[in-house]
Enzyme design. Structure first.
Site, PDB file in Angstrom:
ATOM      1  N   ARG A 125      -7.074  34.782  -3.170  1.00  0.00           N
ATOM      2  CA  ARG A 125      -7.329  33.868  -2.051  1.00  0.00           C
ATOM      3  C   ARG A 125      -6.150  32.936  -1.861  1.00  0.00           C
ATOM      4  O   ARG A 125      -5.418  32.639  -2.814  1.00  0.00           O
ATOM      5  CB  ARG A 125      -8.607  33.072  -2.267  1.00  0.00           C
ATOM      6  CG  ARG A 125      -8.653  32.149  -3.490  1.00  0.00           C
ATOM      7  CD  ARG A 125      -8.039  30.797  -3.309  1.00  0.00           C
ATOM      8  NE  ARG A 125      -8.398  29.851  -4.345  1.00  0.00           N
ATOM      9  CZ  ARG A 125      -7.685  28.801  -4.681  1.00  0.00           C
ATOM     10  NH1 ARG A 125      -6.536  28.575  -4.090  1.00  0.00           N
ATOM     11  NH2 ARG A 125      -8.076  27.972  -5.622  1.00  0.00           N
ATOM     12  N   GLU A 172     -13.438  23.248   0.202  1.00  0.00           N
ATOM     13  CA  GLU A 172     -12.434  22.329  -0.362  1.00  0.00           C
ATOM     14  C   GLU A 172     -11.196  22.243   0.543  1.00  0.00           C
ATOM     15  O   GLU A 172     -10.598  21.188   0.707  1.00  0.00           O
ATOM     16  CB  GLU A 172     -12.048  22.772  -1.774  1.00  0.00           C
ATOM     17  CG  GLU A 172     -11.057  21.833  -2.434  1.00  0.00           C
ATOM     18  CD  GLU A 172     -10.826  22.150  -3.916  1.00  0.00           C
ATOM     19  OE1 GLU A 172     -11.801  22.395  -4.647  1.00  0.00           O
ATOM     20  OE2 GLU A 172      -9.657  22.161  -4.324  1.00  0.00           O
ATOM     21  N   ARG A 178     -10.254  29.075   3.287  1.00  0.00           N
ATOM     22  CA  ARG A 178      -9.943  29.844   2.081  1.00  0.00           C
ATOM     23  C   ARG A 178      -9.955  31.289   2.559  1.00  0.00           C
ATOM     24  O   ARG A 178     -11.007  31.793   2.997  1.00  0.00           O
ATOM     25  CB  ARG A 178     -10.988  29.640   0.984  1.00  0.00           C
ATOM     26  CG  ARG A 178     -10.872  28.300   0.248  1.00  0.00           C
ATOM     27  CD  ARG A 178      -9.797  28.367  -0.835  1.00  0.00           C
ATOM     28  NE  ARG A 178      -9.338  27.053  -1.263  1.00  0.00           N
ATOM     29  CZ  ARG A 178      -9.756  26.415  -2.347  1.00  0.00           C
ATOM     30  NH1 ARG A 178     -10.673  26.969  -3.115  1.00  0.00           N
ATOM     31  NH2 ARG A 178      -9.260  25.258  -2.681  1.00  0.00           N
ATOM     32  N   CYS A 186      -6.375  19.532  -2.990  1.00  0.00           N
ATOM     33  CA  CYS A 186      -6.189  19.333  -4.435  1.00  0.00           C
ATOM     34  C   CYS A 186      -4.747  19.697  -4.807  1.00  0.00           C
ATOM     35  O   CYS A 186      -4.257  20.754  -4.389  1.00  0.00           O
ATOM     36  CB  CYS A 186      -7.162  20.233  -5.199  1.00  0.00           C
ATOM     37  SG  CYS A 186      -6.959  20.153  -6.980  1.00  0.00           S
ATOM     38  N   THR A 216      -3.493  21.022  -7.269  1.00  0.00           N
ATOM     39  CA  THR A 216      -3.346  22.316  -7.953  1.00  0.00           C
ATOM     40  C   THR A 216      -3.107  23.444  -6.949  1.00  0.00           C
ATOM     41  O   THR A 216      -2.633  24.510  -7.317  1.00  0.00           O
ATOM     42  CB  THR A 216      -4.604  22.704  -8.767  1.00  0.00           C
ATOM     43  OG1 THR A 216      -5.710  22.798  -7.865  1.00  0.00           O
ATOM     44  CG2 THR A 216      -4.897  21.698  -9.847  1.00  0.00           C
ATOM     45  N   ARG A 276      -4.714  31.858  -5.505  1.00  0.00           N
ATOM     46  CA  ARG A 276      -5.326  32.158  -6.804  1.00  0.00           C
ATOM     47  C   ARG A 276      -5.670  33.641  -6.808  1.00  0.00           C
ATOM     48  O   ARG A 276      -6.510  34.097  -6.037  1.00  0.00           O
ATOM     49  CB  ARG A 276      -6.575  31.312  -7.053  1.00  0.00           C
ATOM     50  CG  ARG A 276      -7.059  31.385  -8.494  1.00  0.00           C
ATOM     51  CD  ARG A 276      -8.133  30.363  -8.789  1.00  0.00           C
ATOM     52  NE  ARG A 276      -9.460  30.832  -8.496  1.00  0.00           N
ATOM     53  CZ  ARG A 276     -10.222  31.543  -9.329  1.00  0.00           C
ATOM     54  NH1 ARG A 276      -9.780  31.873 -10.526  1.00  0.00           N
ATOM     55  NH2 ARG A 276     -11.437  31.911  -8.960  1.00  0.00           N
ATOM     56  N   ARG A 331     -11.350  31.090 -16.211  1.00  0.00           N
ATOM     57  CA  ARG A 331     -12.555  30.486 -15.623  1.00  0.00           C
ATOM     58  C   ARG A 331     -13.757  31.319 -16.002  1.00  0.00           C
ATOM     59  O   ARG A 331     -13.618  32.435 -16.497  1.00  0.00           O
ATOM     60  CB  ARG A 331     -12.451  30.417 -14.088  1.00  0.00           C
ATOM     61  CG  ARG A 331     -11.417  29.427 -13.598  1.00  0.00           C
ATOM     62  CD  ARG A 331     -11.478  29.216 -12.080  1.00  0.00           C
ATOM     63  NE  ARG A 331     -10.439  28.270 -11.671  1.00  0.00           N
ATOM     64  CZ  ARG A 331     -10.263  27.823 -10.427  1.00  0.00           C
ATOM     65  NH1 ARG A 331     -11.044  28.258  -9.452  1.00  0.00           N
ATOM     66  NH2 ARG A 331      -9.307  26.966 -10.145  1.00  0.00           N
ATOM     67  N   GLU A 369     -14.779  28.114 -10.805  1.00  0.00           N
ATOM     68  CA  GLU A 369     -14.340  26.886 -11.474  1.00  0.00           C
ATOM     69  C   GLU A 369     -15.541  26.132 -12.053  1.00  0.00           C
ATOM     70  O   GLU A 369     -16.611  26.081 -11.441  1.00  0.00           O
ATOM     71  CB  GLU A 369     -13.606  25.996 -10.463  1.00  0.00           C
ATOM     72  CG  GLU A 369     -12.869  24.870 -11.141  1.00  0.00           C
ATOM     73  CD  GLU A 369     -12.124  23.974 -10.147  1.00  0.00           C
ATOM     74  OE1 GLU A 369     -12.531  23.887  -8.989  1.00  0.00           O
ATOM     75  OE2 GLU A 369     -11.138  23.366 -10.577  1.00  0.00           O
TER      76      GLU A 369
HETATM   77  P1  ADP Z   1     -11.609  29.443  -5.707  1.00  0.00           P
HETATM   78  O1  ADP Z   1     -11.239  30.756  -6.275  1.00  0.00           O
HETATM   79  O2  ADP Z   1     -11.661  29.486  -4.234  1.00  0.00           O
HETATM   80  O3  ADP Z   1     -10.771  28.346  -6.282  1.00  0.00           O
HETATM   81  P2  ADP Z   1     -13.974  29.456  -7.433  1.00  0.00           P
HETATM   82  O4  ADP Z   1     -13.218  29.434  -8.707  1.00  0.00           O
HETATM   83  O5  ADP Z   1     -15.168  28.535  -7.356  1.00  0.00           O
HETATM   84  O6  ADP Z   1     -13.103  29.071  -6.169  1.00  0.00           O
HETATM   85  O7  ADP Z   1     -14.458  30.939  -7.150  1.00  0.00           O
HETATM   86  C1  ADP Z   1     -15.157  31.232  -5.974  1.00  0.00           C
HETATM   87  C2  ADP Z   1     -16.032  32.464  -6.128  1.00  0.00           C
HETATM   88  O8  ADP Z   1     -15.215  33.607  -6.253  1.00  0.00           O
HETATM   89  C3  ADP Z   1     -16.934  32.435  -7.351  1.00  0.00           C
HETATM   90  O9  ADP Z   1     -18.195  32.985  -7.017  1.00  0.00           O
HETATM   91  C4  ADP Z   1     -16.218  33.348  -8.316  1.00  0.00           C
HETATM   92  O10 ADP Z   1     -17.054  33.947  -9.274  1.00  0.00           O
HETATM   93  C5  ADP Z   1     -15.679  34.376  -7.351  1.00  0.00           C
HETATM   94  N1  ADP Z   1     -14.552  35.139  -7.908  1.00  0.00           N
HETATM   95  C6  ADP Z   1     -13.382  34.679  -8.349  1.00  0.00           C
HETATM   96  N2  ADP Z   1     -12.600  35.671  -8.802  1.00  0.00           N
HETATM   97  C7  ADP Z   1     -13.315  36.810  -8.650  1.00  0.00           C
HETATM   98  C8  ADP Z   1     -13.068  38.181  -8.922  1.00  0.00           C
HETATM   99  N3  ADP Z   1     -11.905  38.592  -9.421  1.00  0.00           N
HETATM  100  N4  ADP Z   1     -14.043  39.074  -8.621  1.00  0.00           N
HETATM  101  C9  ADP Z   1     -15.216  38.672  -8.081  1.00  0.00           C
HETATM  102  N5  ADP Z   1     -15.504  37.400  -7.795  1.00  0.00           N
HETATM  103  C10 ADP Z   1     -14.567  36.480  -8.071  1.00  0.00           C
HETATM  104  N1  IOM Z   2      -9.424  22.241  -7.322  1.00  0.00           N
HETATM  105  C1  IOM Z   2     -10.447  21.415  -7.837  1.00  0.00           C
HETATM  106  N2  IOM Z   2     -11.724  21.929  -7.443  1.00  0.00           N
HETATM  107  N3  IOM Z   2     -10.365  21.132  -9.299  1.00  0.00           N
HETATM  108  C2  IOM Z   2      -9.086  21.230  -9.894  1.00  0.00           C
HETATM  109  C3  IOM Z   2     -11.229  19.998  -9.579  1.00  0.00           C
HETATM  110  C4  IOM Z   2     -10.991  19.310 -10.933  1.00  0.00           C
HETATM  111  O1  IOM Z   2     -11.508  19.816 -11.961  1.00  0.00           O
HETATM  112  O2  IOM Z   2     -10.340  18.261 -10.938  1.00  0.00           O
END
Ligand code: ADP
Ligand code: IOM
Length: 329
Positions: A101, A198, A202, A244, A246, A253, A282, A287
């Protein structure tokens, strides 16, 4: 572990920045609220607009340097040349799925943390209009009109963002929920766009298995199409502007869901390999979630000062090392 915000918010920095306000009305107190309300934040600070990164530079710069290894003198770079990616197709049953993403925000608007309801609704309309021009067949589903059953199903299948995230709430990102939020996806849910979470967008490519090359190629194709219709906030130094720190730079990501039962028994070895390849671990629901049945979400950590190809390559090379370690455990 304390958040990077707490680490760098000294009395001196607080005194210097506490009375400043950006043109869109964002203050230091607003920026640090998420970290103050959630002591388990990893970063704990959010920008309200592009200007926040300049005005509150004493706060953001050390955080950006520690997270991305990117200093004030460094330059951001970009490369979406899919052909430059090496050995990125895995045929390994340990890799369950791949997702890449990028985050994007529209130029000339504050970020989601500091946006008004009418601005958020306007952004949603602009994005929905742009999505209509995509060459894939897909549909936008507004969160407001989505049934509870559909919403829960999409979250469970990892397609949709969760509701009520306390980190985002304290950053002001859940105001007027669910208005202005939604998700676009193509028919087979391999290309998706989250609207007004966020970040304002995305943009996501995902599929089962480990064909990382194919997932990246799809992302680049539709990202290029969207760029014909939307102007994204971008700075020469910080790359794509995100709420953010990051997510500055590429805002990318690239992750796999990978099953590693042997390495799960030796977390220090696991973490050592991840550190070497600049990877983040993660849990299975993204996250701030936990791993289940030894399935981990492994992704690139650095996003600024490295190109998109390098972000994906970090993940590819690191995952290869993890798979080797898992097999010869
Ligand atoms: P972001 O990736 O946008 O920072 P999150 O870490 O919250 O946000 O992940 C968003 C969603 O994407 C979650 O449901 C997570 O389990 C899913 N996800 C992340 N990576 C994968 C993957 N490789 N395969 C399937 N689902 C994924
Ligand atoms: N990107 C954001 N959701 N994350 C880094 C939050 C935090 O743990 O500070």
């Amino acid at each position: 572990m304390q958040s990077l915000m707490k680490k760098y918010l000294t009395d001196e920095v607080h005194g210097k920045l506490k009375n400043l306000k950006t043109k869109s009305g964002y203050t230091l107190d607003m920026a640090i609220n998420s970290g103050l309300e959630n002591p388990d934040s990893s970063i704990g600070i959010y920008a309200g607009d592009e200007e926040s990164y300049e005005l509150f530079d004493d706060m953001f710069s050390p955080i950006i340097e520690e997270y991305h290894g990117f200093t004030k003198d460094d330059k951001h770079k970009s490369s979406l040349d899919v052909s430059k990616l090496k050995d990125a197709t895995f045929n390994d049953e340990h890799i369950l799925s791949t997702r890449i993403r990028v985050g994007r925000n529209l130029k000339n608007f504050p970020l989601g943390t500091n946006i008004s309801k009418s601005q958020r609704d306007e952004i949603e309309s602009m994005i929905v209009e742009a999505l209509k021009s995509l060459s894939c067949k897909g549909k936008y589903y507004s969160l407001e009109s989505m049934s509870e059953e559909d919403r829960k199903h999409l979250i469970k299948e990892h397609f949709l963002f969760k509701e009520g995230d306390r980190f985002l709430k304290a950053a002001g990102l859940n105001r007027d929920w669910p208005s202005g939020r939604g998700i676009y996806h193509n028919e087979d849910k391999t290309f998706l766009v989250w609207v007004n979470e966020e970040d304002q967008l995305r943009i996501i490519s995902m599929q089962k298995g480990g064909d990382i090359q194919e997932v990246f190629a799809r992302l680049v194709q539709y990202l290029n199409e969207l760029e014909q219709k939307l102007s994204f906030a971008y700075s020469k130094h910080l790359g794509f502007i995100a709420s953010c720190p990051t997510n500055l730079g590429t805002a990318m990501r690239a992750s796999v869901h990978v099953k590693l039962p042997n390495l799960a028994k030796d977390m220090s070895k696991f973490e050592e390999i991840c550190k070497k390849h600049h990877l983040q671990i993660r849990g299975i629901n993204g996250e701030h979630s936990k791993s289940e049945e030894a399935i981990f979400d492994i992704s690139n950590k650095r996003r600024l000062g490295v190109s998109e190809v390098e972000c994906v390559q970090d993940m590819v090379d690191g995952v290869r090392s993890l798979l080797e370690a898992e097999k010869f455990f």
